[in-house]
Design a protein around this motif. Structure first.
Motif, short mmCIF file in Angstrom:
data_model
loop_
_atom_site.label_atom_id
_atom_site.label_comp_id
_atom_site.label_asym_id
_atom_site.label_seq_id
_atom_site.Cartn_x
_atom_site.Cartn_y
_atom_site.Cartn_z
N SER A 89 0.82 -1.23 0.00
CA SER A 89 0.00 0.00 0.00
C SER A 89 0.85 1.27 0.00
CB SER A 89 -0.93 0.00 1.22
OG SER A 89 -0.17 -0.07 2.42
N ARG A 90 2.09 1.19 0.51
CA ARG A 90 2.96 2.38 0.53
C ARG A 90 3.41 2.77 -0.87
NH1 ARG A 90 7.21 0.09 4.81
NH2 ARG A 90 6.80 -1.70 3.43
N LEU A 91 3.27 1.84 -1.81
CA LEU A 91 3.67 2.12 -3.19
C LEU A 91 2.46 2.48 -4.07
CD1 LEU A 91 6.32 -0.72 -3.76
CD2 LEU A 91 6.65 1.58 -2.85
N HIS A 92 1.31 2.67 -3.45
CA HIS A 92 0.12 3.06 -4.22
C HIS A 92 0.08 4.58 -4.35
CE1 HIS A 92 -2.06 -0.96 -3.10
NE2 HIS A 92 -1.01 -1.12 -3.88
N THR A 93 1.09 5.10 -5.05
CA THR A 93 1.20 6.55 -5.28
C THR A 93 1.31 6.79 -6.78
OG1 THR A 93 3.63 6.52 -5.20
CG2 THR A 93 2.46 6.80 -3.09
N PRO A 94 1.08 8.03 -7.24
CA PRO A 94 1.17 8.32 -8.68
C PRO A 94 2.51 7.91 -9.29
CG PRO A 94 0.12 10.14 -7.56
CD PRO A 94 0.58 9.20 -6.49
N MET A 95 3.61 8.19 -8.58
CA MET A 95 4.93 7.86 -9.12
C MET A 95 5.06 6.37 -9.40
SD MET A 95 8.65 8.35 -7.33
CE MET A 95 9.69 6.91 -7.31
N TYR A 96 4.63 5.54 -8.47
CA TYR A 96 4.78 4.10 -8.64
C TYR A 96 3.74 3.53 -9.59
CZ TYR A 96 8.36 4.18 -5.08
OH TYR A 96 9.51 4.44 -4.40
N PHE A 97 2.61 4.18 -9.73
CA PHE A 97 1.64 3.78 -10.76
C PHE A 97 2.26 3.96 -12.14
CE2 PHE A 97 -1.78 5.08 -13.73
CZ PHE A 97 -2.42 3.86 -13.83
N LEU A 98 2.92 5.09 -12.37
CA LEU A 98 3.59 5.33 -13.64
C LEU A 98 4.75 4.36 -13.82
CD1 LEU A 98 3.63 9.24 -13.69
CD2 LEU A 98 2.07 7.73 -14.91
N LEU A 99 5.46 4.08 -12.73
CA LEU A 99 6.57 3.14 -12.79
C LEU A 99 6.10 1.73 -13.15
CD1 LEU A 99 9.55 2.53 -12.40
CD2 LEU A 99 9.16 2.34 -9.94
N SER A 100 4.90 1.36 -12.69
CA SER A 100 4.36 0.05 -13.04
C SER A 100 4.12 -0.07 -14.54
CB SER A 100 3.06 -0.22 -12.27
OG SER A 100 2.00 0.60 -12.74
N GLN A 101 3.72 1.04 -15.17
CA GLN A 101 3.53 1.04 -16.62
C GLN A 101 4.86 0.92 -17.35
OE1 GLN A 101 0.31 0.97 -17.94
NE2 GLN A 101 -0.05 0.71 -15.74
N LEU A 102 5.89 1.56 -16.79
CA LEU A 102 7.23 1.43 -17.37
C LEU A 102 7.70 -0.02 -17.28
CD1 LEU A 102 9.76 2.85 -18.56
CD2 LEU A 102 10.55 3.16 -16.20
N SER A 103 7.41 -0.68 -16.17
CA SER A 103 7.79 -2.09 -16.02
C SER A 103 7.04 -2.98 -17.01
CB SER A 103 7.51 -2.57 -14.59
OG SER A 103 8.43 -1.99 -13.68
N LEU A 104 5.77 -2.67 -17.27
CA LEU A 104 5.01 -3.42 -18.28
C LEU A 104 5.67 -3.29 -19.65
CD1 LEU A 104 1.23 -2.78 -17.49
CD2 LEU A 104 2.43 -4.96 -17.43
N LEU A 105 6.06 -2.07 -20.00
CA LEU A 105 6.73 -1.84 -21.28
C LEU A 105 8.07 -2.58 -21.32
CD1 LEU A 105 5.99 1.98 -21.62
CD2 LEU A 105 5.09 0.18 -23.10
N ASP A 106 8.76 -2.60 -20.19
CA ASP A 106 10.07 -3.26 -20.12
C ASP A 106 9.95 -4.78 -20.14
OD1 ASP A 106 11.51 -0.92 -20.18
OD2 ASP A 106 11.73 -0.77 -18.01
N VAL A 107 8.79 -5.30 -19.80
CA VAL A 107 8.53 -6.73 -19.97
C VAL A 107 8.29 -7.03 -21.45
CG1 VAL A 107 6.85 -8.58 -19.54
CG2 VAL A 107 7.68 -7.20 -17.64
N GLY A 108 7.54 -6.14 -22.11
CA GLY A 108 7.19 -6.36 -23.50
C GLY A 108 8.35 -6.24 -24.47
N PHE A 109 9.23 -5.26 -24.25
CA PHE A 109 10.32 -4.99 -25.17
C PHE A 109 11.16 -6.23 -25.48
CE2 PHE A 109 11.08 -0.30 -25.87
CZ PHE A 109 11.47 -0.46 -27.19
N PRO A 110 11.76 -6.88 -24.47
CA PRO A 110 12.56 -8.07 -24.79
C PRO A 110 11.75 -9.24 -25.32
CG PRO A 110 12.44 -7.74 -22.40
CD PRO A 110 11.83 -6.53 -23.04
N LEU A 111 10.48 -9.36 -24.90
CA LEU A 111 9.66 -10.47 -25.37
C LEU A 111 9.39 -10.39 -26.88
CD1 LEU A 111 7.01 -10.91 -22.51
CD2 LEU A 111 8.86 -12.48 -23.13
N VAL A 112 9.43 -9.20 -27.44
CA VAL A 112 9.17 -9.03 -28.88
C VAL A 112 10.34 -9.56 -29.72
CG1 VAL A 112 8.80 -7.32 -30.71
CG2 VAL A 112 7.62 -7.07 -28.53
N THR A 113 11.57 -9.44 -29.21
CA THR A 113 12.73 -9.75 -30.04
C THR A 113 13.59 -10.93 -29.55
OG1 THR A 113 14.02 -8.09 -28.81
CG2 THR A 113 12.96 -7.38 -30.86
N ILE A 114 13.80 -11.04 -28.23
CA ILE A 114 14.80 -12.00 -27.73
C ILE A 114 14.38 -13.46 -27.94
CG2 ILE A 114 16.17 -12.70 -25.74
CD1 ILE A 114 16.79 -9.89 -26.90
#
Length: 314
Positions: A53-78
């Motif tokens: 719950s301490r990470l339920h802030t706007p900054m970490y919400f945006l960071l979660s989206q960055l992590s989603l993108l970072d999961v997708g990037f290598p999965l497309v090519t590697i």
């Protein structure tokens, strides 16, 4: 018409980065390890943000989206690159190549826009801390995330559809380990010079507009930090922003080299190295950078490990 049909039904052949010699096998193993670490690191960061719950802030919400993108990037090519290494050849169908090109652009543009909007979040946090939750309320965060993803979908849809419109009746050997748009255009037997020029201009705009927002945001942050009287407050502001600045530098450094430096100044081999860097190394480093620099993430990780250890003892 016959040439156009041939371009649709024929496969492409991607460059196989590694041979089965000793040094290349070691490099392939290293890529596999980095790929696994990146997926695991981003998955852990997503789990922590979701459960603590301490990470339920706007900054970490945006960071979660960055992590989603970072999961997708290598999965497309590697995985495709690994399959090509194991099979000894890099054949890819026209449809799969189109899909790979679409998702690479979608994820790349989305991440660039998201990083620029995350700089605005840090600017508000440092310059207007008392009004942070007003400026960064849930609707604004959702709008930011929606803008980043929709930007990626729009750019990827337009550029993929235009690129696939060209006939590919000459060589079908792509001088790259993935279906990157610039490498694919070199294979077209039509005149693509006008499109390549418009592509360069749009690429500059896609990179410079987010970079201008990042520069503006951090110039405000710098002025606010310099006015702070407390050394502790300055340190906290620096720690909060340094993670994001590091990630921005890694991502935009590679993107500028690929899309703003003219192709005559870098070889296909250099392009492959840089592409491997931003599709594999950068997504792996991002969760490490944020977890090492942010006390809240470290505390959430310790809490989960402690809880797991307590359950195992019971």
């Amino acid at each position: 018409m016959r040439e156009s049909n041939q371009s649709v039904t024929s496969d492409f052949t991607l460059m196989v980065l590694f041979s089965h010699s000793g040094p290349h096998v070691v490099l392939f193993f290293l890529v596999t390890v980095i790929f696994t670490m990146g997926l695991l690191g981003n998955a852990i960061l997503l789990f922590l943000i979701h459960t603590d719950s301490r990470l339920h802030t706007p900054m970490y919400f945006l960071l979660s989206q960055l992590s989603l993108l970072d999961v997708g990037f290598p999965l497309v090519t590697i995985p495709k690159m690994a399959a090509d290494f194991l099979q000894g050849e890099g054949s890819i169908s026209f449809g799969d190549c189109a899909a790979q090109m679409f998702f690479l652009m979608l994820l790349g543009v989305s991440e660039g826009v998201l990083l620029s909007l995350m700089s605005y979040d840090r600017c508000v946090a440092v310059c207007h801390p008392l009004h942070y939750l007003v400026f960064m309320r849930r609707q604004v965060c959702l709008l930011m995330v929606g803008t980043s993803w929709l930007s990626g979908v729009l750019v990827a849809s337009i550029q993929t559809s235009i690129t696939l419109h060209f006939p590919y009746c000459a060589s079908h050997t792509v001088d790259h380990f993935s279906c990157e748009l610039p490498a694919l255009l070199k294979l077209s037997c039509a005149d693509t010079s006008a499109y390549e020029l418009s592509l360069s201009i749009s690429g500059v705009l896609i990179l410079l507009l987010p970079l201008s927002l990042i520069t503006t945001s951090y110039s405000h942050v710098l002025r606010a930090v310099l006015r702070m009287q407390s050394a502790e407050a300055r340190h906290k502001a620096f720690t909060t922003c340094s993670s994001h600045i590091t990630v921005v530098g890694l991502f935009y450094g590679a993107a500028i080299f690929m899309y703003m430096v003219p192709g005559t100044y870098h070889s296909p081999q250099q392009d492959n190295v840089v592409s491997l860097f931003y599709s594999l190394v950068t997504p792996t480093l991002n969760p490490l950078i944020y977890s090492l620099r942010n006390r809240e993430v470290r505390m959430a990780l310790v809490k989960v490990i402690g809880r797991t250890g307590f359950k195992s003892k019971r």
